[in-house]
Scaffold this motif. Structure first.
Motif, PDB file in Angstrom:
ATOM      1  N   ASN A 166      19.710  33.897  38.932  1.00 53.21           N
ATOM      2  CA  ASN A 166      19.083  33.652  40.231  1.00 53.21           C
ATOM      3  C   ASN A 166      17.568  33.634  40.186  1.00 53.21           C
ATOM      4  O   ASN A 166      16.930  32.780  40.810  1.00 53.21           O
ATOM      5  CB  ASN A 166      19.546  34.716  41.240  1.00 53.21           C
ATOM      6  CG  ASN A 166      20.831  34.334  41.941  1.00 53.21           C
ATOM      7  OD1 ASN A 166      20.893  33.315  42.624  1.00 53.21           O
ATOM      8  ND2 ASN A 166      21.864  35.137  41.774  1.00 53.21           N
ATOM      9  N   VAL A 167      16.974  34.582  39.487  1.00 53.71           N
ATOM     10  CA  VAL A 167      15.515  34.688  39.487  1.00 53.71           C
ATOM     11  C   VAL A 167      14.861  33.443  38.887  1.00 53.71           C
ATOM     12  O   VAL A 167      13.996  32.822  39.526  1.00 53.71           O
ATOM     13  CB  VAL A 167      15.057  35.976  38.771  1.00 53.71           C
ATOM     14  CG1 VAL A 167      13.542  35.987  38.631  1.00 53.71           C
ATOM     15  CG2 VAL A 167      15.522  37.212  39.545  1.00 53.71           C
ATOM     16  N   HIS A 226      28.971  40.105  49.341  1.00 47.97           N
ATOM     17  CA  HIS A 226      28.733  40.710  48.023  1.00 47.97           C
ATOM     18  C   HIS A 226      29.962  41.455  47.515  1.00 47.97           C
ATOM     19  O   HIS A 226      29.863  42.517  46.917  1.00 47.97           O
ATOM     20  CB  HIS A 226      27.531  41.659  48.064  1.00 47.97           C
ATOM     21  CG  HIS A 226      26.245  40.951  48.325  1.00 47.97           C
ATOM     22  ND1 HIS A 226      25.625  40.180  47.375  1.00 47.97           N
ATOM     23  CD2 HIS A 226      25.482  40.873  49.439  1.00 47.97           C
ATOM     24  CE1 HIS A 226      24.510  39.664  47.889  1.00 47.97           C
ATOM     25  NE2 HIS A 226      24.411  40.069  49.134  1.00 47.97           N
ATOM     26  N   HIS A 241      27.976  39.053  41.823  1.00 43.06           N
ATOM     27  CA  HIS A 241      27.983  40.190  42.753  1.00 43.06           C
ATOM     28  C   HIS A 241      28.526  41.477  42.133  1.00 43.06           C
ATOM     29  O   HIS A 241      29.104  42.305  42.834  1.00 43.06           O
ATOM     30  CB  HIS A 241      28.777  39.860  44.026  1.00 43.06           C
ATOM     31  CG  HIS A 241      28.179  38.759  44.841  1.00 43.06           C
ATOM     32  ND1 HIS A 241      26.823  38.540  44.905  1.00 43.06           N
ATOM     33  CD2 HIS A 241      28.761  37.812  45.623  1.00 43.06           C
ATOM     34  CE1 HIS A 241      26.587  37.498  45.699  1.00 43.06           C
ATOM     35  NE2 HIS A 241      27.741  37.041  46.136  1.00 43.06           N
ATOM     36  N   TYR A 263      24.816  37.318  34.521  1.00 45.02           N
ATOM     37  CA  TYR A 263      24.903  38.063  35.783  1.00 45.02           C
ATOM     38  C   TYR A 263      23.889  37.502  36.776  1.00 45.02           C
ATOM     39  O   TYR A 263      23.055  36.657  36.428  1.00 45.02           O
ATOM     40  CB  TYR A 263      24.693  39.559  35.565  1.00 45.02           C
ATOM     41  CG  TYR A 263      23.413  39.930  34.860  1.00 45.02           C
ATOM     42  CD1 TYR A 263      22.249  40.197  35.567  1.00 45.02           C
ATOM     43  CD2 TYR A 263      23.357  39.999  33.467  1.00 45.02           C
ATOM     44  CE1 TYR A 263      21.075  40.541  34.925  1.00 45.02           C
ATOM     45  CE2 TYR A 263      22.184  40.332  32.807  1.00 45.02           C
ATOM     46  CZ  TYR A 263      21.042  40.608  33.541  1.00 45.02           C
ATOM     47  OH  TYR A 263      19.881  40.945  32.891  1.00 45.02           O
ATOM     48  N   ASP A 264      23.963  37.979  38.035  1.00 45.82           N
ATOM     49  CA  ASP A 264      23.217  37.385  39.147  1.00 45.82           C
ATOM     50  C   ASP A 264      21.729  37.200  38.876  1.00 45.82           C
ATOM     51  O   ASP A 264      21.214  36.074  38.900  1.00 45.82           O
ATOM     52  CB  ASP A 264      23.400  38.236  40.408  1.00 45.82           C
ATOM     53  CG  ASP A 264      24.810  38.173  40.952  1.00 45.82           C
ATOM     54  OD1 ASP A 264      25.013  37.589  42.016  1.00 45.82           O
ATOM     55  OD2 ASP A 264      25.718  38.723  40.297  1.00 45.82           O
ATOM     56  N   ASP A 265      21.014  38.302  38.666  1.00 46.91           N
ATOM     57  CA  ASP A 265      19.564  38.218  38.555  1.00 46.91           C
ATOM     58  C   ASP A 265      19.128  37.392  37.352  1.00 46.91           C
ATOM     59  O   ASP A 265      18.087  36.729  37.396  1.00 46.91           O
ATOM     60  CB  ASP A 265      18.951  39.620  38.466  1.00 46.91           C
ATOM     61  CG  ASP A 265      18.964  40.341  39.807  1.00 46.91           C
ATOM     62  OD1 ASP A 265      19.334  39.697  40.809  1.00 46.91           O
ATOM     63  OD2 ASP A 265      18.603  41.530  39.859  1.00 46.91           O
ATOM     64  N   GLN A 266      19.903  37.421  36.293  1.00 48.51           N
ATOM     65  CA  GLN A 266      19.542  36.661  35.091  1.00 48.51           C
ATOM     66  C   GLN A 266      19.515  35.163  35.384  1.00 48.51           C
ATOM     67  O   GLN A 266      18.739  34.418  34.785  1.00 48.51           O
ATOM     68  CB  GLN A 266      20.529  36.965  33.964  1.00 48.51           C
ATOM     69  CG  GLN A 266      20.094  36.418  32.608  1.00 48.51           C
ATOM     70  CD  GLN A 266      21.144  36.640  31.544  1.00 48.51           C
ATOM     71  OE1 GLN A 266      22.285  36.201  31.678  1.00 48.51           O
ATOM     72  NE2 GLN A 266      20.767  37.336  30.475  1.00 48.51           N
ATOM     73  N   LYS A 285      15.549  30.298  41.305  1.00 54.23           N
ATOM     74  CA  LYS A 285      14.741  30.233  42.524  1.00 54.23           C
ATOM     75  C   LYS A 285      13.281  29.934  42.200  1.00 54.23           C
ATOM     76  O   LYS A 285      12.572  29.306  42.990  1.00 54.23           O
ATOM     77  CB  LYS A 285      14.875  31.532  43.300  1.00 54.23           C
ATOM     78  CG  LYS A 285      16.257  31.724  43.911  1.00 54.23           C
ATOM     79  CD  LYS A 285      16.353  33.009  44.704  1.00 54.23           C
ATOM     80  CE  LYS A 285      17.779  33.243  45.216  1.00 54.23           C
ATOM     81  NZ  LYS A 285      18.229  32.170  46.134  1.00 54.23           N
ATOM     82  N   ILE A 336      25.088  46.170  38.081  1.00 58.71           N
ATOM     83  CA  ILE A 336      24.656  46.039  36.690  1.00 58.71           C
ATOM     84  C   ILE A 336      25.488  46.919  35.762  1.00 58.71           C
ATOM     85  O   ILE A 336      25.844  46.522  34.645  1.00 58.71           O
ATOM     86  CB  ILE A 336      23.159  46.387  36.558  1.00 58.71           C
ATOM     87  CG1 ILE A 336      22.299  45.289  37.200  1.00 58.71           C
ATOM     88  CG2 ILE A 336      22.761  46.550  35.098  1.00 58.71           C
ATOM     89  CD1 ILE A 336      22.362  43.963  36.492  1.00 58.71           C
TER      90      ILE A 336
END
Length: 358
Positions: free
Chosen positions: A250-251, A127, A152, A245-248, A254, A155
């Motif tokens: 990745n979520v 990370h 990584h 960004y990651d969560d935008q 997945k 926010i």
């Protein structure tokens, strides 16, 4: 090239995770040896320990250097002779060091052209953000491809990291990868907004960047707010999606990809893929790990390697242009949104005439 099996290097990952289990399970099927020549970069002692613990019978042949590879066997290249204590489910400095040693040897051999593609078994991510990273992380399955403009980053640092130049660069990388790696002739891309409601960053940074990209002939649309985009299943209308960004990214990935996701970084001269999951310490040593995602990472690496060859061959010796080809603007005009309207178009989507893969 068509008659030679692709040489696939596979690093063993964190030795206390599921790396060896999914590798050995993947090659229980002898058909895998018909499509590639695998080379595991790891430890014969650790591999044997995992094989016995999992009660697996997958045979492998131990070699000391990649030049000694056996085309019709599962090869295990010994990257170190140290004793490594295996503690299933517990990441340790020792298991992380074993992963790094395998990766270092694999990368040296890759640079020397001793195999064709690299597939990484899961490791614990460091990370560590790289604000100057010129590559692009893409997560993909057969149906969806999501790239990350930043990776990584905390926010609180994302907004300051996103610039118009970065958006332009990442869009171009994604466009090139869609054409070269995935053989999509005329890809359409969507770009997500940074904010849940369009604000200053979209107006001053993202929209001008998309206008610049559009002017080069690339079909790019957005910015779309993430909740509206995925909530209305707009991803099916695009060949690639750029998240901020990651969560935008990745979520939703997945959620949509289930257990078969693959990750790769494009922008490098080499093909490197990895399954889209971590070492799964919670199930390590239990014999229940599913090798499907690793198989898909292997399939993807082979396909991308061949796709790049087919894409690059005609470009190496282009025919001279004998006439001026007038660009037809019909389709682009149908889907394009004028620059003055771009900031108001988060709810727009192109009609469903998605470009077919070649």
């Amino acid at each position: 090239m068509e008659n030679r099996k692709i040489r696939v290097a596979i690093t063993h990952g964190d030795t206390n995770g599921i790396g060896y289990e999914i590798i050995l399970k993947a090659f229980e099927d002898s058909g895998m040896l018909e499509m590639c020549t695998p080379i595991i970069y790891g430890s014969p002692k650790v591999a044997t320990f995992h094989r016995n613990a999992m009660k697996l019978e997958t045979p492998f042949s131990i070699i000391s250097k990649a030049e000694d590879v056996h085309p019709d066997k599962l090869n295990l290249l010994a990257t170190f002779d140290d004793e490594v204590k295996v503690e299933f489910g517990s990441p340790t400095p020792e298991s992380a060091l074993a992963a790094r040693k395998a990766m270092q040897r694999a990368k040296e051999d890759l640079k020397n052209g001793l195999y064709d593609v690299l597939v990484q078994a899961p490791v614990v991510s460091s990370h560590t953000p790289d604000p100057d990273d010129k590559s692009l992380l893409i997560m993909f399955t057969d149906d969806i491809r999501i790239a990350l403009a930043t990776n990584h980053l905390p926010i609180k640092d994302v907004a300051t990291s996103i610039t118009s130049d970065k958006i332009v660069e990442k869009c171009r990388l994604l466009h090139t990868s869609l054409k070269r790696d995935f053989r999509i002739n005329n890809p359409r891309m969507a770009v997500l907004a940074l904010n849940p409601q369009l604000g200053a960053e979209e107006e001053k940074i993202i929209c001008p960047a998309l206008k610049t990209v559009e002017e080069t002939g690339i079909q790019v649309y957005g910015p779309y707010t993430a909740d509206d985009f995925f909530g209305n299943s707009l991803q099916s209308s695009f060949d690639g999606i750029l998240a901020m960004y990651d969560d935008q990214g990745n979520v939703p990935f997945k959620t949509l990809a289930c257990e078969f996701g693959v990750k790769m970084k494009t922008g490098f001269p080499f093909v490197i893929t990895t399954p889209d999951h971590d070492p799964c310490f919670d199930i390590a040593g239990k014999g229940i790990a599913d090798p499907a995602s690793l198989r898909h990472a292997i399939y993807a690496a082979i396909d991308i390697f061949r796709n790049r060859i087919h894409y690059d061959e005609p470009l190496a010796n282009p025919l001279p242009k004998l006439y001026h080809e007038k660009r037809e603007d019909g389709e682009k005009a149908r889907f394009a949104i004028k620059a003055k309207d771009q900031f108001k178009r988060e709810d727009k989507v192109p009609e469903d005439d998605k470009t077919e893969n070649e």
